[in-house]
Design a protein around this motif. Structure first.
Motif, PDB file in Angstrom:
ATOM      1  N   GLU A 194       2.684   2.385  -3.089  1.00 24.22           N
ATOM      2  CA  GLU A 194       2.110   2.066  -4.560  1.00 24.22           C
ATOM      3  C   GLU A 194       1.883   3.867  -4.148  1.00 24.22           C
ATOM      4  N   LEU A 195       1.134   4.298  -3.484  1.00 25.88           N
ATOM      5  CA  LEU A 195       1.427   5.559  -2.896  1.00 25.88           C
ATOM      6  C   LEU A 195       2.724   6.873  -3.202  1.00 25.88           C
ATOM      7  N   VAL A 196       3.787   6.325  -2.958  1.00 25.24           N
ATOM      8  CA  VAL A 196       4.706   6.241  -3.305  1.00 25.24           C
ATOM      9  C   VAL A 196       5.486   7.031  -4.619  1.00 25.24           C
ATOM     10  N   LEU A 206      -1.641  10.093  -7.268  1.00 25.58           N
ATOM     11  CA  LEU A 206      -1.900  10.502  -6.362  1.00 25.58           C
ATOM     12  C   LEU A 206      -2.854  10.891  -4.917  1.00 25.58           C
ATOM     13  N   LEU A 209      -4.940   8.421  -2.438  1.00 18.46           N
ATOM     14  CA  LEU A 209      -5.284   8.964  -1.237  1.00 18.46           C
ATOM     15  C   LEU A 209      -6.966   9.126  -1.011  1.00 18.46           C
ATOM     16  N   ARG A 269       3.261   7.392  -6.808  1.00 16.56           N
ATOM     17  CA  ARG A 269       2.561   8.518  -7.054  1.00 16.56           C
ATOM     18  C   ARG A 269       3.192   9.820  -6.529  1.00 16.56           C
ATOM     19  N   LEU A 270       3.838   9.868  -5.885  1.00 14.71           N
ATOM     20  CA  LEU A 270       4.695  11.308  -5.453  1.00 14.71           C
ATOM     21  C   LEU A 270       4.683  12.350  -6.214  1.00 14.71           C
ATOM     22  N   ALA A 293       0.928  -0.557  -0.455  1.00 17.56           N
ATOM     23  CA  ALA A 293      -0.261  -0.272   0.418  1.00 17.56           C
ATOM     24  C   ALA A 293       0.902   0.945  -0.093  1.00 17.56           C
ATOM     25  N   MET A 294       2.392   1.595   0.977  1.00 21.95           N
ATOM     26  CA  MET A 294       3.081   2.656   0.917  1.00 21.95           C
ATOM     27  C   MET A 294       3.569   2.849  -0.486  1.00 21.95           C
TER      28      MET A 294
END
Lengths: 284, 284
Positions: free
Chosen positions: B255-257, B266, B270, B259-260, B252-253
């Protein structure tokens, strides 16, 4: 005494509403004018007492003695680029974004000499979006960071007056230093909360996760109630230092995970983390 | 009606105090006896109204109709191994640990037939340690997990009566399922909070971190105020499933990182995490 003159706040969301309300109850502003592209937010913010009058457009903010940009970061940068060159000499231009390097950079290149510009970050947010989330009382004694864009002492002095007028504590620091620290104290915590919420959501598709999500889960994911696009904007604006903070976070996690099989050693390490938190909180 | 008979609670910390107080105010117990190896905790717990009488030793708990083990996990297992074989036929043996496989396993091997044993986990903790952290009112409507050790229906029925007597909601589930879910909703969140606190402590040695640690940092690290050795004990007891949950968290992290650099993408991700949290909280 109305030392601040006329104040215009662009962005009547949670932060703009909080600042307008605190300003008006403090009495240091001759008047507070509000603008928001969302008429509902503007109306709700005015109804909460955040302003004396609504502005018809952001353009009119340049007439004020103090202009506060309280929108999400990309919009702050756009407003600085658009309205900065037309800002009145002698006026104060301040923003409230939670990543400061991009803002200070835009101020340096777009704001003419004679205009007192300073980056700002009031550390008194909540996770409730919009005017309804504004807690003016949270400003009392809260850190309000001021990031100089050069050696304009008058800008810092004017920034301090504004911060004191809303009841907060001015904290002057370099934008780079600010962004490096909030990456750890705010930006990475936001990522962790959203990732944890996403994981729990996935697990919850197959298992009774909601039943076992107690107060601990709520506080650990509280930041995931923040507005997603505002959050994405400041994470992106601070991406390099967020990645640096994530490196440090990964190291701290690895140290804990390596001791999962040794409760005593793990307990010692957890105790050190708990003590660090207690120290940080006591220092404020 | 005193349907539960005499209740003995071993461990007068936050959980034992909470349960004793709720039991006594509910009136379903003929009497509540308390024991703790720490005389100060015992005295403070009794002063808060968690028991009618103090036991001289944990040994005496076996005389009760209901025995509740409310100590940290390694001690729960040790007590089951030591006192389990001497438990009175017909009595209920219940624990409150937050990892259930190790407890259920110990009950299976050490508790004789005729004794009604069931694993328990009241999901109503706070981060304040000891009797002072007990919030009996938090039990009202809270999930209180019951993990069967076999097909002893009477054990589950007795467990349900106990849970209802403290105002909580009985939730019968397999120990494996419980441990898998709390790894996500509680155990990994504890690790994240302690790692974040440790990281902030390190950064704080060189930079004014405390000044920029706002309410978001406090809530994100609230679980790091938990007792370190109790926390280490349940993390160790559930290590394999904590590692499995950490895998999912890492995904999960990532996936977010990834798209930073794209605030829009992002923001969408979120938003999905925030919606998952809102759904999980609404379901309770």
């Amino acid at each position: 005494v109305t030392t601040l003159g006329h104040v215009a706040i662009v962005g009547a969301g949670q932060v703009g509403t909080m600042l307008g309300t605190a300003l008006r109850s403090g009495g240091a502003a001759a008047g507070v004018a509000l603008f928001d592209t969302d008429p509902d937010a503007l109306e709700s913010s005015l109804a909460r007492g955040a302003g004396d009058v609504a502005l018809e457009s952001a353009d009119h903010a340049v007439d004020a003695d103090v202009v506060v940009l309280a929108t999400p970061i990309p919009e702050i940068v756009r407003l600085i680029e658009t309205f900065g060159p037309r800002a009145r000499p002698g006026s104060l231009l301040l923003d409230t974004g939670s990543a400061k390097r991009v803002v200070v950079r835009a101020m340096r290149s777009s704001v003419p000499p004679g205009v007192h510009a300073v980056g700002g970050h009031p550390m008194a947010g909540t996770e409730t979006r919009g005017p309804a989330g504004a807690r003016p009382e949270a400003l009392s004694g809260a850190t309000f960071v001021l990031c100089p864009i050069g050696d304009d002492e008058a800008a810092i002095a004017a920034g301090r007056s504004f911060v004191e007028a809303v009841g907060a504590r001015p904290f002057v620091m370099d934008a780079d230093e600010h962004d490096r620290i909030v990456a750890v104290t705010s930006h990475v915590p936001h990522l962790l909360a959203f990732a944890l919420a996403a994981l729990a959501g996935r697990v919850g598709e197959a298992r009774p996760t909601a039943d076992l999500a107690s107060t601990g889960f709520r506080s650990a994911t509280r930041l995931a109630a923040s507005d997603p696009s505002t959050t994405a904007a400041f994470l992106s604006a601070n991406a390099d230092l967020v990645l640096e903070a994530l490196d440090g976070f990964g190291t701290a996690m690895d140290e804990l995970v390596a001791r999962l099989d040794d409760a005593e050693a793990l307990g010692d390490l957890l105790a050190a983390g708990g003590a660090a938190r207690a120290r940080l909180i006591a220092e404020r």
